[in-house]
Design a protein around this motif. Structure first.
Motif, PDB file in Angstrom:
ATOM      1  N   MET A  18       3.484  12.333   5.392  1.00 47.51           N
ATOM      2  CA  MET A  18       4.164  13.719   4.735  1.00 47.51           C
ATOM      3  C   MET A  18       4.711  14.527   3.731  1.00 47.51           C
ATOM      4  O   MET A  18       6.237  13.931   3.545  1.00 47.51           O
ATOM      5  CB  MET A  18       4.298  14.771   5.363  1.00 47.51           C
TER       6      MET A  18
ATOM      7  N   GLU B  19       5.280  21.556   8.155  1.00 50.05           N
ATOM      8  CA  GLU B  19       6.324  20.476   8.820  1.00 50.05           C
ATOM      9  C   GLU B  19       6.042  20.050   9.816  1.00 50.05           C
ATOM     10  O   GLU B  19       6.107  18.955  11.008  1.00 50.05           O
ATOM     11  CB  GLU B  19       7.450  19.813   7.859  1.00 50.05           C
ATOM     12  N   GLN B  20       6.699  20.952  10.500  1.00 48.89           N
ATOM     13  CA  GLN B  20       7.113  21.398  12.480  1.00 48.89           C
ATOM     14  C   GLN B  20       5.766  20.517  13.088  1.00 48.89           C
ATOM     15  O   GLN B  20       5.428  20.085  14.000  1.00 48.89           O
ATOM     16  CB  GLN B  20       7.854  22.008  12.653  1.00 48.89           C
TER      17      GLN B  20
ATOM     18  N   TYR C 114       2.226  19.619  11.871  1.00 49.27           N
ATOM     19  CA  TYR C 114       2.396  18.134  11.352  1.00 49.27           C
ATOM     20  C   TYR C 114       2.832  17.309  12.155  1.00 49.27           C
ATOM     21  O   TYR C 114       2.309  16.024  12.627  1.00 49.27           O
ATOM     22  CB  TYR C 114       2.140  18.324   9.658  1.00 49.27           C
ATOM     23  N   VAL C 115       4.125  17.490  12.164  1.00 52.23           N
ATOM     24  CA  VAL C 115       4.746  15.867  13.088  1.00 52.23           C
ATOM     25  C   VAL C 115       4.790  15.978  14.498  1.00 52.23           C
ATOM     26  O   VAL C 115       3.912  15.491  14.595  1.00 52.23           O
ATOM     27  CB  VAL C 115       6.506  16.218  12.319  1.00 52.23           C
ATOM     28  N   ASP C 116       4.589  17.039  14.925  1.00 55.67           N
ATOM     29  CA  ASP C 116       4.007  17.793  16.249  1.00 55.67           C
ATOM     30  C   ASP C 116       2.602  17.266  16.899  1.00 55.67           C
ATOM     31  O   ASP C 116       2.834  16.304  17.319  1.00 55.67           O
ATOM     32  CB  ASP C 116       4.213  18.775  17.097  1.00 55.67           C
TER      33      ASP C 116
ATOM     34  N   ALA D  62       0.745  15.472  14.722  1.00 58.54           N
ATOM     35  CA  ALA D  62       0.518  13.505  14.616  1.00 58.54           C
ATOM     36  C   ALA D  62       0.886  12.652  15.934  1.00 58.54           C
ATOM     37  O   ALA D  62       0.319  11.387  16.278  1.00 58.54           O
ATOM     38  CB  ALA D  62       1.816  13.236  13.060  1.00 58.54           C
ATOM     39  N   ARG D  63       2.965  12.747  16.507  1.00 56.08           N
ATOM     40  CA  ARG D  63       3.057  12.203  17.759  1.00 56.08           C
ATOM     41  C   ARG D  63       2.047  12.698  18.691  1.00 56.08           C
ATOM     42  O   ARG D  63       1.627  11.867  19.621  1.00 56.08           O
ATOM     43  CB  ARG D  63       4.432  12.962  17.929  1.00 56.08           C
TER      44      ARG D  63
ATOM     45  N   GLU E  84       2.093   6.997  14.789  1.00 63.12           N
ATOM     46  CA  GLU E  84       3.098   7.219  13.563  1.00 63.12           C
ATOM     47  C   GLU E  84       3.596   7.732  12.705  1.00 63.12           C
ATOM     48  O   GLU E  84       2.506   7.702  11.802  1.00 63.12           O
ATOM     49  CB  GLU E  84       3.781   5.754  13.619  1.00 63.12           C
ATOM     50  N   VAL E  85       3.568   8.540  12.185  1.00 57.82           N
ATOM     51  CA  VAL E  85       4.238   9.547  11.525  1.00 57.82           C
ATOM     52  C   VAL E  85       5.937   9.489  10.014  1.00 57.82           C
ATOM     53  O   VAL E  85       5.982   9.136  11.186  1.00 57.82           O
ATOM     54  CB  VAL E  85       4.296  11.463  11.804  1.00 57.82           C
TER      55      VAL E  85
ATOM     56  N   VAL F  68       8.834  11.341   7.678  1.00 56.58           N
ATOM     57  CA  VAL F  68       8.673  12.751   6.325  1.00 56.58           C
ATOM     58  C   VAL F  68       8.688  11.640   5.058  1.00 56.58           C
ATOM     59  O   VAL F  68       9.861  11.819   5.210  1.00 56.58           O
ATOM     60  CB  VAL F  68       8.326  13.060   7.056  1.00 56.58           C
TER      61      VAL F  68
END
Length: 351
Positions: free
Chosen positions: A192, A206-207, A209-211, A213-214, A219-220, A222
């Protein structure tokens, strides 16, 4: 029409008064006022005489003075930062057009964190603007609170303070959809690109997307640039796209960063899009559809947003004591050429 412009004793241009129109038309001053007041009672004959005299003299109604007398003008403030960027420029021009069509006068205040920037915001209160639309993560909460204490209607776009009416976009669905698109194509390492601006919109994207993906077992990574612009996208790409990470898909918080990332990936790293790297942006600025990019992106419609702002403004002025209104607009995914197909063989040679 007047053949030449008159001046007062100071040498400045002198504006024709309603009293002069009344004298020319042979009617009372109040008749002139009623003629130029929407919905006021005035005979057809009187209206014709007043309009003819106004045309001959070049008279224009002083809406600012009327607004001050009524403690509210037809001015609508637009507070925005990064006005030179494509989406913000489109946002401002679209809203300005619709405000003018509705009989209002748009006033743009560019925002920053300096004292002069904050002082310019307060001018909207002093001129009794009908409302203020905040199109930016700036100004500070202090201005929001000041506007609310002064009873000025406030419409916030992409913010989260309590009190104003809000226009938001569905950041969470967009970010989760980006993850789903990448995961459905078998990607395991995604990235990202965002910035350190930290606006509510960017943080929410952002939050989520990261959540997501995990949660999907991906594996993410940023990377943040200082600004949310083309150069920021290029800089973030230089950090994100290292050979060791082998990132396969990148979600960028706006299209401008996506364009910078794409150019860096192709020109500096020799990556093929979408064979080696898939990219998704956000906004659907005009440049996203250009042949050099053909960017897959989430479409944030400036037209739909502006029309919703006017709808909320009309409702607020009709019912000032109503509870705050919150509208959430969808941002559909526009599929173009920067996301590889479900069956694309990444090992095939470049054409």
């Amino acid at each position: 029409m007047r053949e030449k412009e008159e001046t007062d004793i100071s040498g400045l241009p002198r504006y024709i008064s309603a009293h002069e129109v009344a004298e020319r038309a042979g009617v009372s001053r109040s008749a002139v006022s009623r003629t130029f007041t929407h919905g006021a009672s005035v005979s057809v004959a009187t209206r014709e005489k007043v309009m003819r005299a106004a045309e001959e003299l070049g008279y224009q109604v002083n809406d600012l003075a009327r607004g001050l007398l009524a403690n509210r003008s037809q001015l609508v403030g637009m507070i925005a930062s990064d006005t030179e960027t494509p989406f913000r420029s489109l946002q401002i021009s679209t809203l300005s057009r619709l405000l003018i069509e509705s009989g209002r006068v748009p006033v743009l205040i560019t925002t920053d964190s300096t004292a002069s920037g904050q002082a310019s915001h307060a001018n909207l209160l002093r001129y009794r603007a009908q409302a203020t639309v905040v199109l930016s993560g700036m100004p500070s909460r202090a201005f929001i609170e000041l506007a609310q204490r002064n009873g000025q209607p406030l419409i916030a776009v992409g913010r989260n303070e309590e009190g104003p009416d809000h226009i938001r976009v569905n950041n969470k669905l967009a970010a989760a959809t980006a993850v789903q698109v990448f995961a459905a194509r078998g990607m395991q390492r995604v990235g990202m690109v965002t910035s350190a601006v930290g606006s509510p919109n960017l943080l929410e994207r952002e939050q989520t997307y990261v959540d997501a993906a995990r949660a999907a077992g991906l594996e993410v990574f940023v990377e943040r640039a200082e600004r949310t612009d083309y150069e920021g996208g290029s800089l973030a790409a230089s950090l994100l796209l290292s050979p060791a990470r082998r990132v396969e898909g990148v979600f960028c918080v706006n299209d401008l960063m996506a364009l910078g990332l794409m150019d860096y990936a192709r020109n500096m790293l020799g990556l093929r899009l979408p064979e080696d790297l898939s990219v998704i942006g956000f906004d659907d600025i005009p440049e996203a559809s250009w042949g050099a990019y053909r960017l897959t992106t989430f479409q944030q419609s400036a037209e739909k947003q502006a029309r919703e702002i006017l709808r909320v403004l009309d409702l607020r002025l009709a019912n000032p004591s109503a509870p705050p209104m919150v509208t959430q607009l969808d941002v559909p995914l526009i599929m173009r050429d920067t996301v590889r197909s479900m069956t694309l063989d990444r090992t095939s040679p470049a054409p």
